[in-house]
Scaffold this motif. Structure first.
Motif, PDB file in Angstrom:
ATOM      1  N   THR A  53      61.829  94.566   1.461  1.00 37.98           N
ATOM      2  CA  THR A  53      61.319  95.810   2.035  1.00 37.98           C
ATOM      3  C   THR A  53      60.638  95.531   3.376  1.00 37.98           C
ATOM      4  O   THR A  53      60.804  96.306   4.335  1.00 37.98           O
ATOM      5  CB  THR A  53      60.314  96.469   1.051  1.00 37.98           C
ATOM      6  OG1 THR A  53      60.998  96.690  -0.191  1.00 37.98           O
ATOM      7  CG2 THR A  53      59.781  97.784   1.579  1.00 37.98           C
ATOM      8  N   ALA A  57      61.653  97.233   6.828  1.00 39.65           N
ATOM      9  CA  ALA A  57      60.674  98.057   7.558  1.00 39.65           C
ATOM     10  C   ALA A  57      60.585  97.606   9.015  1.00 39.65           C
ATOM     11  O   ALA A  57      60.574  98.431   9.944  1.00 39.65           O
ATOM     12  CB  ALA A  57      59.314  97.970   6.876  1.00 39.65           C
ATOM     13  N   GLU A  58      60.560  96.298   9.229  1.00 39.69           N
ATOM     14  CA  GLU A  58      60.451  95.780  10.604  1.00 39.69           C
ATOM     15  C   GLU A  58      61.740  96.089  11.387  1.00 39.69           C
ATOM     16  O   GLU A  58      61.684  96.481  12.563  1.00 39.69           O
ATOM     17  CB  GLU A  58      60.165  94.271  10.563  1.00 39.69           C
ATOM     18  CG  GLU A  58      59.893  93.611  11.909  1.00 39.69           C
ATOM     19  CD  GLU A  58      58.791  94.287  12.742  1.00 39.69           C
ATOM     20  OE1 GLU A  58      57.896  94.929  12.150  1.00 39.69           O
ATOM     21  OE2 GLU A  58      58.858  94.199  13.997  1.00 39.69           O
ATOM     22  N   VAL A  60      63.730  98.579  10.893  1.00 39.91           N
ATOM     23  CA  VAL A  60      63.739 100.020  11.190  1.00 39.91           C
ATOM     24  C   VAL A  60      62.806 100.297  12.373  1.00 39.91           C
ATOM     25  O   VAL A  60      63.155 101.071  13.285  1.00 39.91           O
ATOM     26  CB  VAL A  60      63.336 100.849   9.938  1.00 39.91           C
ATOM     27  CG1 VAL A  60      63.106 102.309  10.291  1.00 39.91           C
ATOM     28  CG2 VAL A  60      64.417 100.729   8.862  1.00 39.91           C
ATOM     29  N   ARG A  61      61.640  99.635  12.395  1.00 41.21           N
ATOM     30  CA  ARG A  61      60.716  99.842  13.531  1.00 41.21           C
ATOM     31  C   ARG A  61      61.398  99.470  14.846  1.00 41.21           C
ATOM     32  O   ARG A  61      61.318 100.203  15.832  1.00 41.21           O
ATOM     33  CB  ARG A  61      59.452  98.982  13.346  1.00 41.21           C
ATOM     34  CG  ARG A  61      58.264  99.784  12.817  1.00 41.21           C
ATOM     35  CD  ARG A  61      56.956  99.013  12.926  1.00 41.21           C
ATOM     36  NE  ARG A  61      56.922  97.817  12.112  1.00 41.21           N
ATOM     37  CZ  ARG A  61      56.614  97.806  10.811  1.00 41.21           C
ATOM     38  NH1 ARG A  61      56.295  98.922  10.185  1.00 41.21           N
ATOM     39  NH2 ARG A  61      56.617  96.674  10.132  1.00 41.21           N
ATOM     40  N   CYS A  63      64.647  99.295  15.534  1.00 42.13           N
ATOM     41  CA  CYS A  63      65.754 100.209  15.857  1.00 42.13           C
ATOM     42  C   CYS A  63      65.207 101.568  16.282  1.00 42.13           C
ATOM     43  O   CYS A  63      65.742 102.193  17.215  1.00 42.13           O
ATOM     44  CB  CYS A  63      66.704 100.356  14.670  1.00 42.13           C
ATOM     45  SG  CYS A  63      67.643  98.858  14.340  1.00 42.13           S
ATOM     46  N   ALA A  64      64.160 102.034  15.610  1.00 40.18           N
ATOM     47  CA  ALA A  64      63.585 103.341  15.959  1.00 40.18           C
ATOM     48  C   ALA A  64      63.048 103.303  17.390  1.00 40.18           C
ATOM     49  O   ALA A  64      63.238 104.259  18.162  1.00 40.18           O
ATOM     50  CB  ALA A  64      62.478 103.709  14.975  1.00 40.18           C
ATOM     51  N   VAL A 175      61.223 103.264   2.821  1.00 38.20           N
ATOM     52  CA  VAL A 175      60.932 102.934   4.224  1.00 38.20           C
ATOM     53  C   VAL A 175      61.254 104.186   5.040  1.00 38.20           C
ATOM     54  O   VAL A 175      62.389 104.669   5.045  1.00 38.20           O
ATOM     55  CB  VAL A 175      61.753 101.718   4.711  1.00 38.20           C
ATOM     56  CG1 VAL A 175      61.623 101.557   6.216  1.00 38.20           C
ATOM     57  CG2 VAL A 175      61.291 100.449   4.007  1.00 38.20           C
ATOM     58  N   ASP A 178      60.178 105.754  10.732  1.00 36.92           N
ATOM     59  CA  ASP A 178      59.418 105.035  11.765  1.00 36.92           C
ATOM     60  C   ASP A 178      59.048 103.621  11.304  1.00 36.92           C
ATOM     61  O   ASP A 178      58.295 102.920  11.965  1.00 36.92           O
ATOM     62  CB  ASP A 178      58.143 105.814  12.137  1.00 36.92           C
ATOM     63  CG  ASP A 178      57.219 106.010  10.938  1.00 36.92           C
ATOM     64  OD1 ASP A 178      57.548 105.504   9.840  1.00 36.92           O
ATOM     65  OD2 ASP A 178      56.166 106.657  11.099  1.00 36.92           O
ATOM     66  N   GLY A 179      59.541 103.225  10.146  1.00 34.52           N
ATOM     67  CA  GLY A 179      59.287 101.874   9.664  1.00 34.52           C
ATOM     68  C   GLY A 179      58.085 101.765   8.727  1.00 34.52           C
ATOM     69  O   GLY A 179      57.828 100.699   8.170  1.00 34.52           O
ATOM     70  N   GLN A 180      57.345 102.855   8.526  1.00 36.35           N
ATOM     71  CA  GLN A 180      56.246 102.794   7.555  1.00 36.35           C
ATOM     72  C   GLN A 180      56.814 102.672   6.143  1.00 36.35           C
ATOM     73  O   GLN A 180      57.874 103.244   5.846  1.00 36.35           O
ATOM     74  CB  GLN A 180      55.441 104.092   7.578  1.00 36.35           C
ATOM     75  CG  GLN A 180      54.519 104.256   8.755  1.00 36.35           C
ATOM     76  CD  GLN A 180      53.627 105.465   8.487  1.00 36.35           C
ATOM     77  OE1 GLN A 180      52.652 105.404   7.754  1.00 36.35           O
ATOM     78  NE2 GLN A 180      53.996 106.576   9.100  1.00 36.35           N
TER      79      GLN A 180
END
Ligand code: FAD
Ligand code: MLT
Ligand code: ZN
Length: 474
Positions: A53, A57-58, A60-61, A63-64, A175, A178-180
């Motif tokens: 996870t 999450a990182e 996704v952050r 890429c976002a 997730v 925004d990655g949170q």
């Protein structure tokens, strides 16, 4: 160099995920580009395969921050093109396959906490090893994942008894776009604490975030079960038989599946070793599966008594009761191989629709007739979860017709079936979801305040619109 992924982002993702966590070679991307039905074939700059996870999450952050769209992918068995990227080449596929641990299994709480990439069959097996049952069951269970079945709110063969995937879930870890990380992995039977966020992510088809783990409900294992294949007179007789079983013992009916003579014929002809344990072919069949957690439930006498009544009433024409595990499996195989048999017979158009259970016979008859009028020679192959009012009102191309010409009529066929479904107060998507295939139907079926609220929810949770763009919402 993969298209449209800037070198600094690619370098950072590679450093984060390691060589097993990012695929960029064309041959490695291949299995992730097309859907099971081969309706769509997209492109992607890379496939991310996070192992945890925190890694996801990182990623996704990162890429976002770069505005890169993300397509969650589990087993890629979606029937509506939900897990495949579009043709633009920018959408990054994120496979959850490496996140497949069982974090916890508690036979007293009757819960299993499983990661999203765990294959459904592996979840069933782990529950069985612990003396419990995870009841969700569908033809793709050897490939579909926990994240996928929750994200589509899958139904399948045992919904009539245990409910959809949603009803089998107590908590989630997600997730966000925004990655949170939202940790909602609660294993409580009661938890009324504001809006039930977990239910938003179930059935969202990856448009609101990534499900990374879930608390699943387990059940007691049945101690007795019986399976029978019945040739029935017609659609009304199939429904009448369902009612007979339900009236005798509602809790005993674990599955009640309808099949047409056409579909069973395809199975017998096109699937290796495909045999049907009844001597005369029929136009309509039912598979009934009874199960009880009581060792003295008397399912065999119940089954025999109901079949006898139904034979006398000329609803059932013939029946075969399984006498061994091998015979049960052989009967179930007739049903489970329907999608594969249809695929082998040529082009088909699927209509995963539902109506109130009482209207199933009318649905099958009216939709079949309407489609025959639309395309002379078309072969209706209705089958599926009669006990839930969910029939796969599928249509097979006329013999000898060019498959491409038939598929060019897909939307006409879907519209024709859906007109009947609407008239019967049904739904145009019972269990497969909307994906990419049915987004254009959302306005007509769910327009007005319902769709407007969905769009506001999407904008609130994913303001950049990076989660699975082009799916679910028009
Ligand atoms: P995928 O196909 O990979 O993804 C499905 C959707 O969920 C996509 O929108 C994807 O973006 C999203 N998604 C996947 N994982 C995540 C995640 N971790 N977080 C957020 N979003 C995610 N379906 C039924 O309901 N009942 C049936 O009886 C049934 N029978 C089938 C039989 C066959 C032979 C086949 C091929 C399919 C069948 N299906 C059935 C359809 C399909 O198996 C289900 O929709 C299943 O739930 C998809 O699981 P998956 O892991 O393959 O998900
Ligand atoms: C099934 O129940 O086998 C699938 O959901 C149906 C299909 O292939 O249309
Ligand atoms: Zn189904």
């Amino acid at each position: 160099m993969p298209d449209d992924l800037s070198p600094p982002l690619l370098d950072r993702l590679s450093a984060l995920l390691g060589p097993r966590g990012i695929l960029t070679e064309a041959a490695d991307l291949e299995p992730h580009l097309a859907d099971w039905r081969l309706l769509y074939r997209g492109r992607t700059p890379c496939v991310l395969r996070p192992a945890s996870t925190a890694e996801l999450a990182e990623a996704v952050r990162l890429c976002a921050a770069a505005g890169m769209p993300l397509v969650p992918q589990g087993g890629n068995t979606s029937m509506v093109g939900g897990a495949t990227p579009d043709e633009g080449g920018r959408q990054v596929v994120v496979s959850l396959a490496r996140m497949n641990r069982i974090r916890d299994l508690d036979p007293l709480d009757m819960t299993m906490t499983a990661e999203a990439g765990l294959v459904l069959k592996a979840a069933q097996d782990a529950a069985a090893e612990a003396g419990c049952l995870f009841p969700l069951s569908l033809g793709a269970e050897g490939t579909a994942t926990i994240g996928g079945v929750l994200s589509t709110n899958a139904g399948g063969n045992t919904t009539v008894r245990y409910g959809n995937a949603r009803e089998l879930m107590l908590g989630l870890e997600v997730v966000l776009p925004d990655g949170q990380v939202w940790n909602g992995l609660r294993r409580l039977r009661k938890d009324n604490t504001g809006y039930a966020l977990r239910h938003l992510f179930v059935g969202a088809e990856g448009t609101l975030g990534f499900i990374t783990a879930a608390v699943l409900r387990l059940f007691a294992r049945p101690k007795e079960s019986e399976v029978a294949l019945c040739a029935v007179r017609d659609e009304d007789a199939a429904l009448a038989l369902f009612r007979r079983f339900r009236d005798r013992d509602e809790t005993a009916v674990r599955a009640f599946e309808y099949m047409s003579g056409t579909g069973v014929g395809f199975y017998a002809r096109l699937i290796e070793g495909g045999s049907v344990p009844l001597s005369t072919p029929a136009d309509h069949y039912v598979l009934v599966d009874l199960a009880s957690t009581r060792p003295d439930a008397g399912l065999r006498p119940l089954l025999e008594a109901v079949l006898e009544e139904a034979l006398e009433a000329e609803e059932v024409l013939d029946a075969a009761i399984a006498e061994s595990e091998a015979q049960r499996a052989a009967i179930w195989r007739i049903r489970e191989e329907h999608p594969e048999a249809q695929k082998r017979e040529g082009a088909s158009v699927k209509n995963d629709v539902s109506v109130p259970v009482s209207r199933v016979p009318e649905l099958i008859r009216r939709a079949s007739e309407a489609c025959r009028r639309l395309i002379p020679g078309v072969r209706p192959v209705p089958f599926g979860h009669l006990g839930d009012g969910n029939i796969h009102m599928n249509l097979q191309q006329p013999e000898g017709m060019d498959p491409a010409a038939f598929l060019a009529r897909s939307h006409d066929i879907m519209d024709t079936v859906n007109e009947v479904v609407r008239d019967l107060d049904g739904s145009f998507s019972a269990e497969h979801g909307i994906g990419r295939l049915k987004t254009d139907m959302m306005e007509g079926w769910r327009g007005g305040p319902e769709l407007a609220v969905m769009q506001r929810i999407k904008a609130a949770i994913d303001p950049q619109g990076i989660m699975n763009p082009g799916k679910v919402l028009p």
